[in-house]
Design a protein around this motif. Structure first.
Motif, PDB file in Angstrom:
ATOM      1  N   LEU A  92      -9.034 -11.005   4.783  1.00 49.24           N
ATOM      2  CA  LEU A  92      -9.340 -10.480   3.449  1.00 49.24           C
ATOM      3  C   LEU A  92      -8.114 -10.667   2.578  1.00 49.24           C
ATOM      4  O   LEU A  92      -7.026 -10.242   2.948  1.00 49.24           O
ATOM      5  N   LYS A  93      -8.298 -11.304   1.417  1.00 48.91           N
ATOM      6  CA  LYS A  93      -7.153 -11.567   0.543  1.00 48.91           C
ATOM      7  C   LYS A  93      -7.497 -11.242  -0.906  1.00 48.91           C
ATOM      8  O   LYS A  93      -8.592 -11.532  -1.366  1.00 48.91           O
ATOM      9  N   GLU A  98      -1.702  -9.392  -4.514  1.00 48.82           N
ATOM     10  CA  GLU A  98      -0.835  -9.706  -3.385  1.00 48.82           C
ATOM     11  C   GLU A  98      -1.024  -8.730  -2.223  1.00 48.82           C
ATOM     12  O   GLU A  98      -0.091  -8.084  -1.755  1.00 48.82           O
ATOM     13  N   ARG A  99      -2.282  -8.660  -1.777  1.00 49.40           N
ATOM     14  CA  ARG A  99      -2.629  -7.833  -0.619  1.00 49.40           C
ATOM     15  C   ARG A  99      -3.549  -8.631   0.288  1.00 49.40           C
ATOM     16  O   ARG A  99      -4.460  -9.311  -0.188  1.00 49.40           O
ATOM     17  N   PRO A 116     -16.217  -6.541   3.035  1.00 53.95           N
ATOM     18  CA  PRO A 116     -16.998  -5.654   3.912  1.00 53.95           C
ATOM     19  C   PRO A 116     -17.025  -4.222   3.391  1.00 53.95           C
ATOM     20  O   PRO A 116     -16.165  -3.807   2.614  1.00 53.95           O
ATOM     21  N   ARG A 117     -18.030  -3.462   3.828  1.00 50.40           N
ATOM     22  CA  ARG A 117     -18.125  -2.056   3.437  1.00 50.40           C
ATOM     23  C   ARG A 117     -17.486  -1.141   4.478  1.00 50.40           C
ATOM     24  O   ARG A 117     -17.179   0.006   4.177  1.00 50.40           O
ATOM     25  N   ALA A 137      -7.303  -1.555  -2.205  1.00 52.64           N
ATOM     26  CA  ALA A 137      -7.380  -2.566  -3.267  1.00 52.64           C
ATOM     27  C   ALA A 137      -8.704  -3.333  -3.214  1.00 52.64           C
ATOM     28  O   ALA A 137      -9.179  -3.823  -4.243  1.00 52.64           O
ATOM     29  N   PHE A 138      -9.309  -3.413  -2.045  1.00 48.41           N
ATOM     30  CA  PHE A 138     -10.580  -4.118  -1.880  1.00 48.41           C
ATOM     31  C   PHE A 138     -11.786  -3.210  -2.179  1.00 48.41           C
ATOM     32  O   PHE A 138     -12.913  -3.663  -2.137  1.00 48.41           O
ATOM     33  N   GLU A 139     -11.519  -1.928  -2.414  1.00 48.01           N
ATOM     34  CA  GLU A 139     -12.564  -0.930  -2.654  1.00 48.01           C
ATOM     35  C   GLU A 139     -13.560  -0.872  -1.495  1.00 48.01           C
ATOM     36  O   GLU A 139     -14.760  -0.759  -1.685  1.00 48.01           O
ATOM     37  N   ILE A 140     -13.008  -0.945  -0.287  1.00 42.01           N
ATOM     38  CA  ILE A 140     -13.832  -0.842   0.916  1.00 42.01           C
ATOM     39  C   ILE A 140     -14.229   0.615   1.092  1.00 42.01           C
ATOM     40  O   ILE A 140     -13.395   1.514   1.010  1.00 42.01           O
ATOM     41  N   GLU A 141     -15.526   0.841   1.295  1.00 42.37           N
ATOM     42  CA  GLU A 141     -16.062   2.203   1.300  1.00 42.37           C
ATOM     43  C   GLU A 141     -15.653   3.028   2.509  1.00 42.37           C
ATOM     44  O   GLU A 141     -15.434   4.228   2.390  1.00 42.37           O
TER      45      GLU A 141
END
Length: 151
Positions: A92-93, A98-99, A116-117, A137-141
């Motif tokens: 995941l980028k 820059e994460r 992904p969730r 930063a990816f707003e993964i739940e």
């Protein structure tokens, strides 16, 4: 240090802890270069946060644990009739922030999403980067962290 892919099977099975190396003062470009050099190999897993690159070679116990947790998620979803799709340890980028990270397991729940969730991290040592900060930063739940037998 011997890379895990060069260790014989006996040496690998006797490794009880994860091997983690963190490089400081690294650029996003250097992280991308390391990913490109590694190619399609699954180890080391890599993460990037605030100028630090983490390289992690998971132990056998780590891999067995993440596999068991993944099967539990998939079995529960099957019983409940919930659509899940494993994305494994997908890279995941977010270059503009820059994460980057490679979770132990990650899943789409319901229809496919860009990210992904659900991510699952098995923690065998506290020396690594703060993956929750990366995944935020990816707003993964859902971010599940398995430490010493507990979520």
């Amino acid at each position: 240090m011997v890379a895990p892919e060069h260790m014989d099977a006996k040496s690998r099975s006797e490794t009880a802890s994860d091997n983690i190396v963190i490089f400081s003062d690294a650029t996003w470009w250097q992280f991308e270069t390391l990913l490109a050099v590694r190619g399609d190999a699954t180890v080391p897993r890599m993460a990037y946060l605030d100028g630090q690159v983490e390289l992690m070679s998971p132990s056998r116990v780590h891999e067995v644990t993440k596999g068991t947790l993944g099967r539990l998620v998939e079995t529960y979803a099957d019983i409940r009739g919930v659509s899940v799709e494993s994305r494994g340890s997908e890279t995941l980028k977010l270059p503009y922030q820059e994460r980057g990270a490679e979770p132990d397991e990650c899943y789409d729940i319901g229809d496919g999403q860009e990210f992904p969730r659900l991510v699952i991290e098995v923690v065998k040592t506290s020396r690594g980067l703060n993956k929750f900060r990366i995944y935020a930063a990816f707003e993964i739940e859902e971010c599940w962290r398995w430490v010493d037998g507990e979520f």
